[in-house]
Design a protein around this motif. Sequence first.
Motif, mmCIF file in Angstrom:
data_model
loop_
_atom_site.group_PDB
_atom_site.id
_atom_site.type_symbol
_atom_site.label_atom_id
_atom_site.label_comp_id
_atom_site.label_asym_id
_atom_site.label_seq_id
_atom_site.Cartn_x
_atom_site.Cartn_y
_atom_site.Cartn_z
ATOM 1 N N GLU A 144 48.618 11.978 5.709
ATOM 2 C CA GLU A 144 47.993 11.304 6.625
ATOM 3 C C GLU A 144 48.735 9.868 6.460
ATOM 4 N N VAL A 145 48.679 8.979 7.542
ATOM 5 C CA VAL A 145 48.999 7.776 7.761
ATOM 6 C C VAL A 145 48.281 6.741 6.904
ATOM 7 N N LYS A 146 48.969 6.149 5.877
ATOM 8 C CA LYS A 146 48.463 5.037 5.105
ATOM 9 C C LYS A 146 48.765 3.729 5.688
ATOM 10 N N GLU A 195 45.657 5.448 22.800
ATOM 11 C CA GLU A 195 46.643 4.305 23.107
ATOM 12 C C GLU A 195 47.052 3.920 21.886
ATOM 13 N N CYS A 196 48.423 3.710 21.626
ATOM 14 C CA CYS A 196 49.105 3.126 20.460
ATOM 15 C C CYS A 196 50.364 2.497 20.838
ATOM 16 N N ARG A 197 50.222 1.224 20.636
ATOM 17 C CA ARG A 197 51.642 0.589 20.943
ATOM 18 C C ARG A 197 52.834 0.978 20.159
ATOM 19 N N TYR A 198 52.698 1.802 18.898
ATOM 20 C CA TYR A 198 53.840 1.990 18.253
ATOM 21 C C TYR A 198 54.288 3.665 18.429
ATOM 22 N N TYR A 199 53.756 4.104 19.313
ATOM 23 C CA TYR A 199 54.145 5.557 19.702
ATOM 24 C C TYR A 199 54.976 5.608 20.849
ATOM 25 N N TYR A 200 56.332 6.352 20.609
ATOM 26 C CA TYR A 200 57.219 6.313 21.921
ATOM 27 C C TYR A 200 57.472 7.807 21.980
ATOM 28 N N ALA A 227 51.509 15.552 14.707
ATOM 29 C CA ALA A 227 50.078 15.777 14.236
ATOM 30 C C ALA A 227 49.535 14.452 13.558
ATOM 31 N N LEU A 228 50.111 13.698 12.811
ATOM 32 C CA LEU A 228 49.562 12.651 12.148
ATOM 33 C C LEU A 228 48.867 11.614 12.969
ATOM 34 N N CYS A 229 49.018 11.760 14.225
ATOM 35 C CA CYS A 229 48.451 10.695 15.059
ATOM 36 C C CYS A 229 47.071 11.240 15.089
ATOM 37 N N THR A 230 46.518 12.320 14.825
ATOM 38 C CA THR A 230 45.332 12.735 15.010
ATOM 39 C C THR A 230 44.101 12.106 14.056
ATOM 40 N N SER A 231 44.749 11.672 12.911
ATOM 41 C CA SER A 231 43.894 11.013 12.076
ATOM 42 C C SER A 231 44.291 9.536 11.508
ATOM 43 N N CYS A 232 45.338 9.280 12.328
ATOM 44 C CA CYS A 232 45.739 7.964 11.977
ATOM 45 C C CYS A 232 44.620 6.875 12.456
ATOM 46 N N PRO A 233 44.683 5.887 11.697
ATOM 47 C CA PRO A 233 43.537 4.617 11.982
ATOM 48 C C PRO A 233 44.327 3.805 12.892
ATOM 49 N N VAL A 234 45.432 3.581 13.084
ATOM 50 C CA VAL A 234 46.010 2.387 13.696
ATOM 51 C C VAL A 234 45.556 2.186 15.271
ATOM 52 N N PRO A 235 45.219 3.384 16.001
ATOM 53 C CA PRO A 235 44.766 2.941 17.362
ATOM 54 C C PRO A 235 43.424 2.377 17.435
ATOM 55 N N ASP A 236 42.459 2.513 16.459
ATOM 56 C CA ASP A 236 41.182 2.002 16.379
ATOM 57 C C ASP A 236 41.468 0.861 15.853
ATOM 58 N N PRO A 272 58.685 12.410 6.170
ATOM 59 C CA PRO A 272 58.776 12.551 7.548
ATOM 60 C C PRO A 272 57.535 12.289 8.459
ATOM 61 N N TRP A 273 57.783 11.813 9.561
ATOM 62 C CA TRP A 273 56.689 11.456 10.336
ATOM 63 C C TRP A 273 56.484 12.752 11.610
ATOM 64 N N ILE A 274 55.499 13.309 11.775
ATOM 65 C CA ILE A 274 55.131 14.331 12.636
ATOM 66 C C ILE A 274 54.096 13.909 13.669
ATOM 67 N N GLU A 317 58.320 9.700 18.492
ATOM 68 C CA GLU A 317 58.355 8.772 17.311
ATOM 69 C C GLU A 317 57.411 7.831 17.334
ATOM 70 N N CYS A 318 57.010 7.599 15.768
ATOM 71 C CA CYS A 318 56.029 6.497 15.482
ATOM 72 C C CYS A 318 56.891 5.389 14.882
ATOM 73 N N ARG A 319 56.959 4.260 15.672
ATOM 74 C CA ARG A 319 57.952 3.044 15.599
ATOM 75 C C ARG A 319 57.138 2.345 14.340
ATOM 76 N N LEU A 320 55.951 2.421 14.026
ATOM 77 C CA LEU A 320 55.457 1.826 12.742
ATOM 78 C C LEU A 320 55.986 2.451 11.352
ATOM 79 N N ILE A 321 56.000 3.657 11.454
ATOM 80 C CA ILE A 321 56.354 4.460 10.429
ATOM 81 C C ILE A 321 58.008 4.346 10.315
ATOM 82 N N ILE A 323 50.376 6.633 25.246
ATOM 83 C CA ILE A 323 49.042 7.615 24.826
ATOM 84 C C ILE A 323 50.021 8.586 23.689
ATOM 85 N N THR A 324 49.103 8.696 22.533
ATOM 86 C CA THR A 324 49.613 9.521 21.465
ATOM 87 C C THR A 324 49.277 11.130 21.673
ATOM 88 N N PRO A 325 49.890 11.956 21.041
ATOM 89 C CA PRO A 325 49.661 13.394 21.383
ATOM 90 C C PRO A 325 47.900 13.797 20.967
HETATM 91 S S1 SF4 Z 1 50.942 7.874 13.672
HETATM 92 FE FE1 SF4 Z 1 49.611 6.285 14.048
HETATM 93 S S2 SF4 Z 1 50.832 4.511 14.345
HETATM 94 FE FE2 SF4 Z 1 52.057 6.161 14.633
HETATM 95 S S3 SF4 Z 1 52.143 6.858 16.795
HETATM 96 FE FE3 SF4 Z 1 50.492 8.078 15.870
HETATM 97 S S4 SF4 Z 1 48.909 6.885 16.300
HETATM 98 FE FE4 SF4 Z 1 50.378 5.249 16.508
#
Ligand code: SF4
Length: 112
Positions: free
Chosen positions: A75-77, A8-13, A41-50, A37-39, A24-28, A2-4
């Motif tokens: 933002e995460v593109k 649910e996101c398989r890339y979040y650790y 807070a980027l999970c909030t608007s990230c489209p990946v979980p959807d 750099p990834w932070i 960390e975001c293993r996708l980034i 579960i992201t911040p």
């Molecule tokens: S930034 Fe997006 S892909 Fe990365 S952990 Fe957060 S929700 Fe998942």
Amino acid sequence: MITPAGKECRYYYADHHRGRNVQECRLIARNRNNHEPWIPALCTSCPVPDILQANLCPDMHLEGEVARKWLFLKEVKVTAYCTRTMSEVKEPHVGCGQCHTPPIPIDEGDLK
Ligand code: SF4
């Protein structure tokens, strides 16, 4: 995991065990072309979980990058690629559409 942002996101650790503070975001992280750099807070608007919830195609490969949205906003593109058709997936929520061909029409005579 579960992201911040609460999705649910398989890339979040994350590892907060015994005083560790790893997030960390293993996708980034696996994108060598990412320069921002990834932070968390980027999970909030990230489209990946959807996207992952809408499309579980095993042939779709996602790439993520931290991009500047406005002057200081980031933002995460996400880009998607189909390893079966070797083409870009323009709408990752739906997929490329090549695996999901329309069903073969059933002749009503076969059902009797
Ligand atoms: S930034 Fe997006 S892909 Fe990365 S952990 Fe957060 S929700 Fe998942």
